[in-house]
Design an enzyme around this catalytic site. Structure first.
Site, short mmCIF file in Angstrom:
data_model
loop_
_atom_site.label_atom_id
_atom_site.label_comp_id
_atom_site.label_asym_id
_atom_site.label_seq_id
_atom_site.Cartn_x
_atom_site.Cartn_y
_atom_site.Cartn_z
N ILE A 36 0.81 -1.23 0.00
CA ILE A 36 0.00 0.00 0.00
C ILE A 36 0.83 1.26 0.00
O ILE A 36 0.29 2.35 -0.17
CB ILE A 36 -0.96 0.03 1.21
CG1 ILE A 36 -0.17 -0.07 2.51
CG2 ILE A 36 -1.99 -1.09 1.10
CD1 ILE A 36 -1.05 0.06 3.74
N GLY A 37 2.12 1.18 0.20
CA GLY A 37 2.92 2.40 0.23
C GLY A 37 4.40 2.08 0.20
O GLY A 37 4.81 0.94 0.37
N LYS A 38 5.20 3.12 0.00
CA LYS A 38 6.63 2.92 -0.12
C LYS A 38 7.35 4.14 0.38
O LYS A 38 6.96 5.27 0.11
CB LYS A 38 7.01 2.64 -1.57
CG LYS A 38 8.50 2.39 -1.79
CD LYS A 38 8.77 1.90 -3.19
CE LYS A 38 8.35 2.90 -4.24
NZ LYS A 38 8.69 2.45 -5.61
N GLY A 39 8.40 3.92 1.16
CA GLY A 39 9.27 4.98 1.59
C GLY A 39 10.65 4.80 1.00
O GLY A 39 10.86 3.99 0.10
N SER A 40 11.62 5.57 1.49
CA SER A 40 12.97 5.49 0.95
C SER A 40 13.63 4.16 1.26
O SER A 40 14.34 3.60 0.44
CB SER A 40 13.80 6.64 1.52
OG SER A 40 13.22 7.87 1.22
N ALA A 42 11.79 1.59 3.15
CA ALA A 42 10.79 0.69 3.71
C ALA A 42 9.63 0.54 2.75
O ALA A 42 9.35 1.42 1.94
CB ALA A 42 10.28 1.21 5.05
N GLU A 43 9.00 -0.60 2.84
CA GLU A 43 7.76 -0.87 2.12
C GLU A 43 6.66 -1.01 3.17
O GLU A 43 6.88 -1.55 4.25
CB GLU A 43 7.87 -2.17 1.30
CG GLU A 43 9.02 -2.19 0.30
CD GLU A 43 8.74 -1.33 -0.91
OE1 GLU A 43 7.54 -1.15 -1.22
OE2 GLU A 43 9.69 -0.83 -1.53
N VAL A 44 5.47 -0.51 2.84
CA VAL A 44 4.34 -0.59 3.77
C VAL A 44 3.28 -1.50 3.16
O VAL A 44 2.91 -1.34 1.99
CB VAL A 44 3.75 0.80 4.06
CG1 VAL A 44 2.58 0.68 5.03
CG2 VAL A 44 4.82 1.71 4.64
N ASP A 179 8.91 16.88 12.75
CA ASP A 179 8.58 16.67 11.34
C ASP A 179 7.08 16.61 11.14
O ASP A 179 6.57 15.72 10.45
CB ASP A 179 9.24 15.40 10.81
CG ASP A 179 9.23 15.35 9.28
OD1 ASP A 179 9.23 16.42 8.65
OD2 ASP A 179 9.21 14.25 8.72
#
EC number: 2.7.11.1
Length: 972
Positions: A36-40, A42-44, A179
């Site tokens: 459902i999502g992606k960071g730098s 990490a994967e969610v 942040d």
């Protein structure tokens, strides 16, 4: 933290059943489902709760953040551990809770509460579609979006109360988030929606019995939760921090200025979030942090709201009080928590959302608190007595009027069993009585705030189209209302609404490009470098002479009117006046001059981090080449670049410097900085060739970027469209952009190291007292240091801006590739290892596997071969000299360690991603090129001597010729 996408946004992953099946994995008591999502790093994934030992699935969802530990450096690992530690200690309805954590050798799986509606940023962007989705349809029917701006103010106040509740809890534990931004504010459908839609079994898994019950706000509206505590830290009230963290668009000015800051930095971020919720855009937008800080300073605390926006006076006052540049003038936490927007009842609520006490016919408030009407899951009926947050008698009031919660008292004995109480509280030490509810009743009579024609925003520079009408308008103060007739009010409102709608559409594209995508650490390095360069400039003898001359000049009145001409008769300005004008050309950051804090090299800056990330692709073998395409590296138009531009005092030691020895540490340090600057200049020239293929500039802008009078031209940041790429295919643009990007980052790495060397020297020697003779020598060195540091600072900022432009070009080109192309974004995965992830700001993926070292190595080979051929044929020896020196500089830059370290590294250690075997191979090639270069220079000297002899032996009657080439290493 990578946040889950909202349900009404198109999903980028999980498109096929096979990919969904591949994503399923058992992690403890949870099954990992679709992506459902992606960071730098990490994967969610969405996960579901399963019954232990039976594998029986429940329908309660969780969010599983899967972090690739192999991609994290020490700093990022520390942030991850800190985030997990903080989340374990925080339990509040409006903070995303940690449910479980599982660690494997390569990955860390963090199981957290699932927020079905995604983040607030997407919620605002897609506000026009909210009415089409079941979770938000009723909300929009009750509180429709205004024609101009963002969300309805009722919704904004609701979210503001919940955000304040979470911040009040964080402050009670001395935490600062650092942040806060819309991307880190996640949303869940209300429990009322789950109850009325009959989908209670689909509610997300709750960390405790109260995590899905709002502590304040309107019960039927979505519930806000603060997420991503990767940058959070414990900061006592009396402490100050100085680390540059967060996202530039929402950073407080004191952080952008690299000053020490306290918890008030979060309040600035709250103000930007409230402004964006009301206006659908951030209050300040810029391409980089330097421009952003300039805009904030130029605004001088005058926060202007779009015309036609429906925003109450109280909300505007709160936002303006939060968006104060100086922390000392900014609203305090106590004032924020007691502000009418946070403390008082939300005006204009529909009847069904009014607290039951407000709907009662009796004027007195009811004795017993209203009970919830919906049924919750069985496991949520009982709330632990040791909850980290507490309740108070104020819980008996309605939700719309409840202030945020602070650390709290024990539950009241009068609390009904089985009824989860409101998680609200009185403030510590507050003896003020609770206001009777009937005092707020008159607020219900006014359904909408009246939009007046008063100028609620500070004066601004009007467009020319509006200046003609300025004389017919009367400006009123913030506290006055313009006496406009009702008929004119309607006309004016329609005009403002129409104009605001047009501006809204025009600004939407700019907002998408300017919105921050994550954590930009490179901004910190730019601030550090600017601060150091300014401090060195202030301490240089030239600047001190300028100050003396300025004081002397101010004692008399200057009568100079212009340059001397035959017509005006103006006299030439004196030398003193000329000197005092010089600093204004290059040093205008007066704010930085006031700081005298030691410079701290930042080895985990973006420059180092980006380079390490890009160099993860192995360079071993050096025989691999990127896909060969027409018009790409190496371009035929590329030629050697001149050395680092030195002043007339010869900043660089050009030529064979083996015989140059010095016992002066200062001279050695400056020489090292100049050598690094020269290496960076060569790589910068290579990157410029790529840059100009993508962003062509006028011929007058080429060269060293120096304009008339020595003023450095500002690099163009406006050319980011695709109009100049019409003759290049997207595939070609991707390759050129990736090559340019890695070369710019390599340049930044060398500039970064040169500033680290300068900073270490400056901190060590700036406070020492010297003898007159030593002071004279130090003044000369300081003059050289000031010039080279100023040059490095300007080049560093220029490369940062240009790399941002190239990054946008790269992302645009990747989007335009065919969907079946391997480099198309939907076919890329940062976790697959097929692409290299660059930075943490924009999730830039390099698909060709190219590195700066590979490009530099190939180019050095090509130039040295070309020089060798010309040397053998005796053709154009000065050009051979430049080619040899440039090739040697590129190889030296490859071997140069990008980190300034006091300890010598072992021969077996990798440096800049190069193994020992590769470094030895490059070193041998470098020595061979230097040997041939030395031989070539001897040939050139022989030719010069022969030419001089021929001139001296020429007949006396013939004029002598002085056409010899210029000094060595000069670019043609």
């Amino acid at each position: 933290m990578a946040t889950p996408s909202n349900p009404y946004a198109p999903r980028r992953s999980g498109a096929s059943p096979s990919s969904s099946a591949a994503a399923e994995q058992i992690i403890g008591k949870f099954k990992r489902m679709d992506h459902i999502g992606k960071g730098s790093f990490a994967e969610v994934y969405r996960g579901i709760h399963i019954v232990p030992n039976t594998q029986q699935e429940k329908r309660q969802s969780v969010a599983i953040k899967s972090v690739n530990m192999n991609k994290l450096n020490k700093k990022l690992k520390d942030n991850l551990v800190s985030e997990i530690s903080i989340l374990r200690s925080l339990h509040h309805p409006h903070i995303v809770s940690l449910i479980d954590c599982h660690e494997t050798p390569s990955r860390m799986h963090i199981i957290m509460e699932f927020c079905e509606l995604g983040d607030l940023s997407a919620f605002i962007k897609k506000r026009a579609d909210l009415v089409n989705h079941p979770q938000t349809q009723r909300m929009i029917e009750k509180y429709p979006n205004p024609a101009v701006g963002g969300l309805n103010e009722v919704i904004v106040r609701h979210f503001a109360k919940q955000m304040a509740s979470a911040l009040e809890f964080l402050r009670s534990k001395n935490y600062i988030h650092r942040d806060l931004k819309p991307q880190n504010l996640l949303l869940n459908p209300s429990s009322v929606y789950y109850s009325q839609s009959g989908t209670l079994e689909r509610m997300p898994l709750a960390a405790d019995a109260s995590s899905l019950l709002p502590a304040t706000g309107i019960e039927s509206l979505p519930m806000l939760k603060i997420a991503d505590f990767g940058f959070a830290r414990i900061l006592p009230t009396t402490s100050l921090a100085e680390t540059l963290c967060g996202s530039p668009l929402y950073m407080a000015p004191e952080i952008l200025r690299y000053e020490k800051y306290d918890a008030k930095a979060d309040l600035w971020s709250v103000g930007t979030v409230l402004f964006e919720m009301m206006c659908a855009r951030p209050p300040f937008r810029a391409n980089n942090h330097v421009e952003l800080l300039r805009k904030i300073e130029e605004r001088k605390d005058h926060i202007r709201f779009p015309e036609g926006i429906v925003c109450s006076r109280a909300m505007k006052n709160l936002i303006r009080a939060l968006l104060k540049r100086k922390p000392t003038e900014r609203m305090s936490y106590d004032s924020f928590f007691s502000d009418p927007v946070i403390r008082e009842e939300i005006p204009d609520m529909v009847d069904e959302d009014l607290p039951q006490a407000m709907q009662a016919s009796e004027p007195e408030p009811p004795v017993e608190p209203p009970k919830r009407v919906q049924k919750m899951p069985v496991e949520m009926d009982r709330r632990p007595s040791d909850s980290p947050y507490s309740r108070s008698p104020r819980d008996r009031t309605g939700m719309g009027s409840t202030p945020p919660s602070r650390p709290m008292s024990r539950p009241s004995s009068a609390q009904a069993a089985g009824t989860p109480p409101r998680t609200l509280s009185m403030r510590r030490g507050s003896n003020a009585p609770i206001e009777p509810i009937e005092e707020h009743a008159p607020l219900r009579e006014q359904r909408r705030p009246v939009l007046t024609n008063a100028a609620t925003a500070p004066a601004r520079q009007m467009p020319l189209s509006e200046q003609a009408m300025a004389g017919h308008r009367r400006r009123y103060s913030r506290d006055d209302q313009a006496p406009v007739p009702s008929s004119l009010k309607d006309t004016e409102r329609e005009r403002r609404t129409e104009a605001g709608g047009m501006r809204e559409a025009a600004e939407r594209a700019a907002q998408d490009a300017a919105l921050d995508d994550g954590f930009v650490f490179v901004e910190k390095r730019r601030v550090e470098i600017d601060a150091l360069a300014d401090e060195i400039a202030v301490g240089s003898p030239q600047t001190q002479r300028d100050r003396v001359s300025q004081r002397d000049t101010m004692k008399r009145r200057s009568t100079t009117q212009g340059a001397p001409t035959s017509t005006t008769g103006a006299t030439a300005p004196s030398k003193a006046i000329q000197i005092q004008r010089q600093p204004s050309l290059t040093h205008q950051r007066a704010g930085s001059y006031e700081r005298r804090r030691p410079y701290r090299p930042s080895f985990e800056s973006a420059t180092s981090a980006l380079t390490k990330a890009m160099n993860m692709v192995s360079i071993r073998g050096l025989g691999l080449s990127p896909p060969v395409m027409k018009g790409v590296s190496p371009p035929q138009g590329y030629s050697a670049f001149p050395t680092y531009p030195a002043a007339q005092s010869s900043l660089l030691l050009v030529g064979d410097n083996d015989q140059v020895t010095t016992k002066d540490e200062a001279a050695t340090t400056v020489k090292k900085i100049e050598e690094l600057a020269q290496l960076s200049y060569v790589i910068y020239g290579f990157a410029e060739v790529k840059y100009k293929q993508l962003v062509p500039v006028a011929p007058s802008d080429e060269g060293l970027g120096i304009g008339p009078g020595g003023v450095r031209r500002k690099p163009s940041t406006d050319v980011i469209e695709d109009d100049d790429d019409d003759d290049l295919t997207p595939d070609t643009i991707v390759t050129i952009a990736e090559e340019a990007l890695v070369l710019y980052v390599k340049t930044l790495a060398l500039l970064n190291k040169s500033m680290d060397v300068a900073g270490s020297y400056w901190n060590k020697h700036r406070r020492g007292s010297l003898s007159p003779e030593a002071a004279s020598r130090a003044a000369v060195i300081a003059e050289r240091l000031n010039r080279v540091v100023s040059w490095v600072r300007d080049r560093f900022n220029e490369c940062c801006v240009k790399s941002e432009i190239i990054a946008r070009k790269l992302k645009q080109a990747q989007q335009h590739l065919p969907t079946d192309h391997p480099s198309h974004p939907q076919n890329l995965s940062a976790a697959s290892g097929s692409a290299t992830t660059v930075g943490s700001a924009e999730n830039i993926l390099l698909t060709t596997g190219i590195t700066a070292e590979k490009l530099m190595y190939d180019r050095a080979i090509e130039m040295s071969r070309s020089a060798a051929v010309d040397e053998l044929t005796g053709h154009n020896l000065p050009s051979c000299d430049i080619n040899y020196s440039t090739a040697a500089a590129m190889l030296e830059a490859i071997l140069e360690d990008e980190e300034e370290s006091g300890s010598r590294k072992l021969d077996t250690e990798e440096i800049n991603g190069l193994e020992t075997e590769d470094r030895q191979s490059i070193q041998r090639l470098l020595e061979e090129i230097q040997r041939r270069h030395k031989t070539l220079k001897k040939k050139i000297e022989i030719q010069k001597a022969q030419k001089r002899n021929s001139i001296t032996s020429a007949p006396a009657g013939l004029p002598s010729s002085r056409g010899s080439p210029s000094s060595q290493g000069t670019a043609r």
